[in-house]
Design an enzyme around this catalytic site. Structure first.
Site: not given
Length: 318
Positions: A41, A70
């Protein structure tokens, strides 16, 4: 630390860097205790700033937060998994996360942190014809690295995103530390009932990303406005009966079927709205009518976007 993942989280995909820290701070101030982040992100640093300020201002303690991040595809080699989480923790200004997930069951060639972070999809964005460079790394090797992050105390729990039933069966056979959470795209157009049932059979929590379906993908031209589930008659009828917005009805459907959800918004009024799901209930008929909207419409599909955006054909779903 919450023993189970909070039912409504705050998703950070596509939250711009210049507003991310303040957005995270406001989300925590509003009452969110589940923050869903990721290396890919590109806003872990700002996410960490928002979390740090919220804790310093006494809005919550670290132990009251559930923070997820993640593992990106370029760090699938076993020896890269621990350093990848350590890098994320440094960005987030945290000693540990509550949950560390394999982002995709896709292994790409390693890109050193000092070369580019986040590494993104292209191996070399400056190449004449940039593409995704894949790496021959078995998921079992990646999982061994994930297990090491638990053993080192860098994360409380580990899990997977975007796995299919076959991959989940296989993982349960070779894992020493079992996954705790499966995160998948799920909304009324993609109910994934068999996969969710299987995950729960294996005692995994399930988190649904993109719980409002097409709304997450309009700005990326990956969905059309006519695909909005909020315009469906079954959703509107339920919203009218319970006196809530169509979005609240769809989010309540997600929570009521036993998944946690991670909607994203930067608007304070929507933050409140998306959390206000626990003082009303949908009837069985309404739940079934919304589930019947399923058309197996997947918006986030590497089999499409990898070829269209990254010049590489790489489907992971049949």
């Amino acid at each position: 630390m919450p023993s189970n993942i909070p039912a409504v989280g705050f998703g950070l995909w596509k939250v711009p860097n210049d507003v991310c820290a303040e957005t995270v701070y406001q989300a925590i101030k509003t009452g969110y205790r589940h923050i869903d982040s990721a290396s890919d992100y590109g806003n872990e640093k700002e996410t960490g700033e928002g979390i740090r300020r919220a804790i310093e201002d006494g809005l919550c303690t670290r132990e009251e937060l559930w923070v997820t991040t993640k593992l990106w595809n370029t760090y699938h080699n076993q020896e890269n998994v621990v350093p990848a989480l350590e890098y994320s923790l440094n960005e987030l200004q945290l000693d540990y996360v509550d949950l560390f997930l394999i982002h995709f069951p896709i292994a790409q060639e390693f890109v050193p942190f000092e070369t580019r972070y986040p590494a993104a999809w292209f191996f070399d964005p400056e190449a004449e014809n940039p593409e995704v460079k894949l790496a021959p790394v078995p998921l079992s090797e990646t999982w061994a690295g994930m297990e090491a992050t638990v053993e080192k105390g860098l994360t409380k729990k580990i899990g997977i995103c975007n796995y299919t039933s076959g991959l989940l069966h296989d993982l349960m056979n070779y894992s020493k530390i079992k996954p705790s959470v499966l995160q998948i795209e799920s909304h009324p157009y993609l109910t994934q009932e068999r996969l969710i049932r299987l995950a729960k059979h294996y005692n995994l929590e399930v988190t649904a990303f993109s719980p409002l379906g097409a709304l997450s993908y309009l700005e990326l031209d990956m969905a059309g406005a006519q695909e909005s589930v909020l315009e469906q008659a079954a959703v509107k009828a339920a919203a009218e009966r319970v006196g809530r917005t169509p979005a609240q009805v769809v989010l309540r459907w997600g929570v009521q079927r036993g998944t946690s959800i991670i909607p994203k918004t930067s608007k304070p009024e929507r933050m409140i709205e998306n959390l206000s799901l626990f003082d009303f209930e949908l009837s069985e008929e309404e739940m079934n009518a919304i589930s019947a909207l399923n058309s197996n419409r997947r918006f986030n599909d590497p089999g499409h976007f990898c070829e269209e955006a990254f010049n590489t054909f790489y489907p992971i779903y049949d």
